[in-house]
Design a protein around this motif. Structure first.
Motif, PDB file in Angstrom:
ATOM      1  N   ARG A   1       6.602   1.982   8.523  1.00 41.30           N
ATOM      2  CA  ARG A   1       7.200   3.325   8.463  1.00 41.30           C
ATOM      3  C   ARG A   1       8.703   3.263   8.687  1.00 41.30           C
ATOM      4  N   LYS A   2       9.123   2.518   9.677  1.00 43.27           N
ATOM      5  CA  LYS A   2      10.551   2.391   9.986  1.00 43.27           C
ATOM      6  C   LYS A   2      11.305   1.769   8.814  1.00 43.27           C
ATOM      7  N   HIS A   3      10.719   0.724   8.240  1.00 42.72           N
ATOM      8  CA  HIS A   3      11.355   0.019   7.125  1.00 42.72           C
ATOM      9  C   HIS A   3      11.488   0.925   5.898  1.00 42.72           C
ATOM     10  N   LEU A   4      10.399   1.589   5.523  1.00 41.34           N
ATOM     11  CA  LEU A   4      10.420   2.435   4.336  1.00 41.34           C
ATOM     12  C   LEU A   4      11.256   3.697   4.542  1.00 41.34           C
TER      13      LEU A   4
ATOM     14  N   LYS B   1       0.830  -1.211   0.000  1.00 40.12           N
ATOM     15  CA  LYS B   1       0.000   0.000   0.000  1.00 40.12           C
ATOM     16  C   LYS B   1       0.861   1.256   0.000  1.00 40.12           C
ATOM     17  N   PHE B   2       1.806   1.326   0.923  1.00 40.32           N
ATOM     18  CA  PHE B   2       2.583   2.557   1.072  1.00 40.32           C
ATOM     19  C   PHE B   2       3.709   2.678   0.047  1.00 40.32           C
ATOM     20  N   GLN B   3       4.153   1.571  -0.498  1.00 36.50           N
ATOM     21  CA  GLN B   3       5.149   1.644  -1.569  1.00 36.50           C
ATOM     22  C   GLN B   3       4.525   2.119  -2.876  1.00 36.50           C
TER      23      GLN B   3
ATOM     24  N   ARG C   1       5.070   8.868   6.599  1.00 38.87           N
ATOM     25  CA  ARG C   1       6.422   9.296   6.946  1.00 38.87           C
ATOM     26  C   ARG C   1       6.403  10.575   7.778  1.00 38.87           C
ATOM     27  N   ASN C   2       5.439  11.444   7.525  1.00 43.10           N
ATOM     28  CA  ASN C   2       5.340  12.695   8.258  1.00 43.10           C
ATOM     29  C   ASN C   2       4.898  12.511   9.709  1.00 43.10           C
TER      30      ASN C   2
ATOM     31  N   SER D   1      13.891   3.941   6.333  1.00 41.40           N
ATOM     32  CA  SER D   1      15.309   3.589   6.290  1.00 41.40           C
ATOM     33  C   SER D   1      15.812   3.547   4.851  1.00 41.40           C
ATOM     34  N   LYS D   2      14.878   3.298   3.920  1.00 46.11           N
ATOM     35  CA  LYS D   2      15.233   3.276   2.507  1.00 46.11           C
ATOM     36  C   LYS D   2      15.167   4.664   1.884  1.00 46.11           C
TER      37      LYS D   2
END
Length: 209
Positions: free
Chosen positions: A195-198, A135-137, A147-148, A200-201
């Motif tokens: 959120r943490k995973h994305l 969804k978020f990707q 992210r905000n 970090s990228k």
């Protein structure tokens, strides 16, 4: 009227502010004071609480994505479809894909045949992770919204849900005090994981203010 704004008119599924027309296609462009996205996603201190399909953090929020060759119109459709597939209920799985209404998707998912609660809950983390990640990707605006939230704790404020939510109403002031929470808040926890995973990228400086 609001300071700096012209007339505000709600016409069916469109919001007209001054001479600009807004719909679900450009909902993130609506001025914050009028935007339901921000009315149903609240922030205080280091906490974010949300509820209803008007929040991008919600499974019911319109956010088309594709995974395993299937196109889903929202996270709720993916979640309930996976539930039906997991318990080998093809009829329910097909019906879930035939409706774009997340409320109907959820209702069908609640009636999946051969459902076993304990077995499903063990599989839920896998489903939430894969679905939320897709969804978020695949939805840039939703990702930017997530992210905000920075490093804020995230809570789904649903008074009728003590598994995915915190068992409290969004507008109950007790949502800000965790001693009153009476749910596992699985949605909030997995949103934080994604959120943490994305992030970090795609690192960026954001806060929950």
């Amino acid at each position: 009227k609001s300071k700096g704004q012209s007339n505000v008119i709600l016409l069916k599924n469109k919001l007209i502010i001054g001479e600009t027309c807004y719909s679900s296609n450009n909902i993130f462009s609506i001025p914050k004071d009028f935007n339901p996205v921000y009315i149903f996603t609240l922030t205080r201190g280091d906490k974010v609480v949300f509820y209803t399909s008007l929040s991008p953090l919600s499974n019911h929020f319109p956010s088309e994505f594709k995974t395993d060759g299937v196109i889903y119109n929202c996270m709720e459709q993916y979640f309930m479809h996976q539930k039906a597939v997991f318990f080998d209920d093809k009829k329910a799985a097909d019906l879930i894909l035939q409706t774009n209404n997340p409320v109907e998707q959820k209702a069908i998912g609640k009636k999946v045949r051969n459902f076993q609660r304990d077995k499903w809950l063990k599989f839920v983390p896998h489903v939430l992770w894969r679905g939320l990640l897709a969804k978020f990707q695949q939805n840039k605006d939703c990702y930017e919204f997530l992210r905000n939230t920075g490093n804020c704790r995230i809570f789904e404020a649903c008074e009728h849900d003590r598994i995915y939510g915190i068992g409290l109403n969004l507008f109950d002031d007790k949502v800000w005090d965790e001693q009153y929470h009476c749910g596992q808040n699985l949605m909030g926890k997995w949103l934080e994981n994604v959120r943490k995973h994305l992030s970090s990228k795609h690192p960026s400086k954001h806060s929950c203010d």
